[in-house]
Structure formats: C-alpha cells, structure tokens
Design an enzyme around this catalytic site. Structure first.
Site, PDB file in Angstrom:
ATOM      1  N   GLY A  53       6.107  -7.692   1.208  1.00  0.00           N
ATOM      2  CA  GLY A  53       6.747  -8.855   1.828  1.00  0.00           C
ATOM      3  C   GLY A  53       5.797  -9.955   2.266  1.00  0.00           C
ATOM      4  N   HIS A  54       4.631  -9.553   2.810  1.00  0.00           N
ATOM      5  CA  HIS A  54       3.800 -10.588   3.444  1.00  0.00           C
ATOM      6  C   HIS A  54       3.052 -11.471   2.447  1.00  0.00           C
ATOM      7  CE1 HIS A  54      -0.385  -8.808   3.343  1.00  0.00           C
ATOM      8  NE2 HIS A  54       0.309  -7.725   3.072  1.00  0.00           N
TER       9      HIS A  54
ATOM     10  N   GLN B 129       1.117  -9.100  -6.412  1.00  0.00           N
ATOM     11  CA  GLN B 129       0.620 -10.477  -6.550  1.00  0.00           C
ATOM     12  C   GLN B 129       1.443 -11.316  -7.527  1.00  0.00           C
ATOM     13  OE1 GLN B 129      -1.548 -12.087  -4.762  1.00  0.00           O
ATOM     14  NE2 GLN B 129      -2.501 -10.411  -3.637  1.00  0.00           N
TER      15      GLN B 129
ATOM     16  N   CYS C 140      -9.365  -7.371   1.559  1.00  0.00           N
ATOM     17  CA  CYS C 140      -9.586  -5.973   1.956  1.00  0.00           C
ATOM     18  C   CYS C 140     -11.043  -5.577   1.811  1.00  0.00           C
ATOM     19  CB  CYS C 140      -8.759  -5.032   1.107  1.00  0.00           C
ATOM     20  SG  CYS C 140      -7.122  -5.605   0.825  1.00  0.00           S
TER      21      CYS C 140
ATOM     22  N   THR D  32       0.833  -1.205   0.000  1.00  0.00           N
ATOM     23  CA  THR D  32       0.000   0.000   0.000  1.00  0.00           C
ATOM     24  C   THR D  32       0.866   1.252   0.000  1.00  0.00           C
ATOM     25  OG1 THR D  32      -1.791  -1.153   1.121  1.00  0.00           O
ATOM     26  CG2 THR D  32      -1.763   1.251   1.316  1.00  0.00           C
TER      27      THR D  32
HETATM   28  C1  LIG Z   1      -2.391  -6.225  -5.991  1.00  0.00           C
HETATM   29  C2  LIG Z   1      -2.158  -5.692  -4.620  1.00  0.00           C
HETATM   30  N1  LIG Z   1      -1.567  -4.496  -4.472  1.00  0.00           N
HETATM   31  C3  LIG Z   1      -1.312  -3.975  -3.265  1.00  0.00           C
HETATM   32  C4  LIG Z   1      -1.657  -4.639  -2.103  1.00  0.00           C
HETATM   33  C5  LIG Z   1      -1.360  -4.013  -0.770  1.00  0.00           C
HETATM   34  O1  LIG Z   1      -0.256  -4.635  -0.152  1.00  0.00           O
HETATM   35  P1  LIG Z   1      -0.024  -4.538   1.432  1.00  0.00           P
HETATM   36  O2  LIG Z   1      -1.003  -5.475   2.066  1.00  0.00           O
HETATM   37  O3  LIG Z   1       1.405  -4.965   1.624  1.00  0.00           O
HETATM   38  O4  LIG Z   1      -0.232  -3.124   1.825  1.00  0.00           O
HETATM   39  C6  LIG Z   1      -2.277  -5.887  -2.209  1.00  0.00           C
HETATM   40  C7  LIG Z   1      -2.709  -6.607  -0.988  1.00  0.00           C
HETATM   41  O5  LIG Z   1      -3.663  -7.359  -1.005  1.00  0.00           O
HETATM   42  C8  LIG Z   1      -2.525  -6.436  -3.500  1.00  0.00           C
HETATM   43  O6  LIG Z   1      -3.104  -7.631  -3.647  1.00  0.00           O
END
Ligand SMILES: Cc1ncc(COP(=O)(O)O)c(C=O)c1O
Length: 379
Positions: A200-201, A178, A324, A70
């Site tokens: 990372g996660h 992804q 989300c 994010t």
């Molecule tokens: C395509 C995509 N972009 C961005 C994110 C956001 O990543 P983070 O959870 O590390 O903030 C996600 C998380 O689900 C994602 O699937």
C-alpha cells in the site's frame, strides 16, 4: 522540498487517510462477529476485497490482506515452497530481487531447498533462455519481480509465465510492489502470474498494508495460524480500516495510471537526456525501456551520500539505490549484478516519482543538480 523518493515510500492521499479515519470511527466492530454491526463491517471488508479482485482480475476469495510487501512476499514463498515439497524442492528467483524475496529464498536454502538464481544483463533484464534451461520437473516455485526497485528494469512477465506453465508445475509469483499503479498489473490465465504481491505505501496508501492475490486455488500453507481469518491462511482479526484504505489507494492508482505513466515517462526521459549531456561524468543505470517512475544514475568517483547531501541542502530529496539497503555500507546486490564499472559503483542515486510531483519540480531539480555538479568539480 522536492520529494523524489517515492519508491521508498509515498505520501498517503488525503482520501485514503479520510477513509481510514472514517472506517475506524464508524465501523469498528469485528468483521467475524455475527451481530448486525459485525455483518455490516464484514460487508465493507468484502467490498474492499472485491474491488481489488476486480482490478487484478481474480475472484475475491483469492485476495488476502497483509501487512505489506514484505509479508506478502514471505507468505507466497514459504507458503508455496512448504506446501509443495512433496512435488519438489527446486525453486528459482533472480539475482536482483528485493530483500524480502532473497532472504526468504536463503532461508529455504538452509532448509534443504535447491535455489537457482537468474542473472540479468546490463539493463537489469533476465534471459528467457536461462529461465527455460533452469526449469525442471521438480521446480515448485519461481519468483520474479515485475519492476526492479533500484533501477526500474521491467521483466518479461508474460513470456516468463508461458515458459513456466509450459515446462513445469511451478507456481509463478510476481512481486508487483514497484509496478502496481505504474504498469498494468493483473492475472491473465496461463499467460500471467499465479501470485501477485503488492504494497500500500508505494501507491500513496498506508504503511502496514498489502495484498497477496492468487489466480486460482493454490496449494499454499497458512502464513499465520489462529482463528482462521482470511480463508484460513492468515489468522488474526482483519484490519478493516487498513483494508478499505488500501482498496481506495488501489482504485485511485488504477484510475490515474495512464495519466501518471505519461507524466513520469516524460520526466524520466527528459532527465535521462539532461544527465546524458554530462558525458562520461555520469553513468545511467536506468533506460527509457524501464519503469517510468524510477531513474538511477551514478556520478563518477563520487559517493552517493555526497551527492544526496548536496542535493538535500538545496531542497531535493533523492535516495541511494534502495532505502532498505542504504544504511548498509556495502554495494547493493543489484549494482553488483549489473556489473557496474567500479568508478560508478559507490555512487548510485535513485530518483523516483510519485503522483504528487509536478513539472516545476523537474525544472527546479535540473537547476539544483547543475549547481551540485559544479560544486563537485572541486572535489
Ligand atoms: C520490489 C519490492 N518488493 C517488496 C518490498 C517490500 O514492501 P514493504 O515495504 O511494503 O514491506 C519493496 C519495498 O521497497 C520493494 O521495492
């Protein structure tokens, strides 16, 4: 429990956790300090940066550590749009991006930027003709996700990059959250992205870790101001244990990419065939051309939560199309963009594999799913 929600998050690898603990215990000095302990920690940070730069095929001063996907996406979008507004305020993205991209674009629209959204076909793929038509002299930024998190569509990144670089001065940002570790992700000069963002996660690393990487020196505004860390673009004492742990997770992901890809593909194709046998009771949003680790489908006239709960009772964890948006009751924007038949819109379920899943779990899942379908016949 069979854990098939790896696109939401993954279990960290043991080696990643060990690295995190080890660096926290033994290398806790501030990497900006000039004493020998600080220098040593800075070398460790530099090595981690170098490893990720090597994987992505860029220079290490073009790799910045962030708190996750994010932040990396926000950084890319606000940073590039704001630093280049003297060139233009036209920006392009797709209808099916992650919220961390769409909300940033919406915020820029409120500030007077002109946003164009690329539509997708029923397989979730953009049209290069539409991209070409939308590119303008004053386009300063294009964001396209490599792999869609809700149903696994893969976008034609190289073809898009060529068009963007031929027909505009825009910076091309690819959200590879992804795709990293599942597909090849790297810079390729003019034939690839200018910015890559990763988290990372999603790759058996730690939550709160991510990277924004650049192909070359870009005109970009700092995301956090302060002491000038991370080449003056993201201030704040760098979280060295997280950075080193992320480099470890990236290395493991890339070392096992072929093996995981083949495994996921076999499972995904097998489950697509399995689900297809249920005929018109099931609609499959993903395809065998999509990313290997994501399989989305829907059971006719049954809400996603009902299927998810029935599966969970029997030991299988899956999710609605995205973690989300799953707590929001409205239909996901991706499902809307795909123009899914109303009978199937409310029930999209996502299975996503990770490195720790096994062949046995796929067989167990099939047995469980059959039971659930029999139970749902009564509904
Ligand atoms: C395509 C995509 N972009 C961005 C994110 C956001 O990543 P983070 O959870 O590390 O903030 C996600 C998380 O689900 C994602 O699937």
């Amino acid at each position: 429990m069979i854990y098939f929600d790896n696109s939401a998050t993954t279990q960290p690898h043991e080696e990643v956790l060990q690295t995190f603990i080890e660096v926290n215990k033994n290398y806790y000095a501030n990497p900006a300090s000039i004493h020998s302990f600080g220098v040593e920690v800075n070398e460790l940070l530099d090595a981690a940066r170098g490893q990720i730069a090597g994987i992505l095929k860029t220079n290490k001063e073009h790799v910045l550590f962030t708190s996750g996907g994010t932040e990396s996406n926000n950084f890319a979008i606000f940073g590039v749009a704001k630093a280049n507004k003297h060139i233009g305020k036209h920006i392009i993205t797709t209808e099916i991006e992650h919220a961390s991209v769409l909300e940033a674009y919406k915020a820029l629209a409120k500030e007077g930027y002109e946003v164009d959204y690329l539509s997708v076909n029923k397989n979730g793929v953009i049209s290069l003709d539409e991209l070409r038509e939308k590119l303008r002299k004053d386009t300063v930024l294009v964001t396209i996700m490599h792999v869609n998190n809700e149903m696994g569509a893969i976008q034609p990144i190289e073809e898009a990059a060529k068009l963007i670089h031929q027909h505009s001065r825009a910076v091309f940002h690819v959200d590879a959250v992804q795709s990293f570790g599942k597909l090849e992700v790297q810079f390729k000069g003019e034939a690839g992205p200018d910015i890559i963002t990763i988290s990372g996660h999603k790759i058996h690393g730690l939550k709160g870790t991510g990277v924004i990487a650049f192909r070359r020196k870009l005109n970009i505004e700092p995301f956090i101001v302060g002491g000038g860390q991370e080449f003056g673009l993201r201030s704040g004492t760098v979280a060295v244990p997280q950075a080193v742990a992320l480099a470890k997770a990236c290395r493991i992901a890339v070392e096992h990419l072929q093996e995981n890809q083949a495994k996921f593909k076999k499972w995904r194709d097998d489950l697509i065939d399995f689900l297809t046998a249920f005929g018109n009771h099931i609609y499959i949003l993903s395809s065998k051309e999509g990313a290997p680790h994501i399989l989305s489908f829907s059971v006719r006239d049954i809400k996603g939560e009902v299927v998810i709960n029935a599966l969970q009772k029997r030991g299988a964890i899956v999710s609605t199309s995205s973690a989300c948006s799953s707590r929001q009751k409205k239909t996901s924007h991706v499902v809307e963009a795909l123009k899914v038949d109303p009978h199937f819109k409310e029930g999209v379920i996502r299975i996503s594999f990770g490195a720790k899943n096994t062949d046995e779990e796929i067989e167990q899942f099939k047995a469980i799913f059959k039971e659930v379908m029999n139970e749902l016949k009564g509904v």
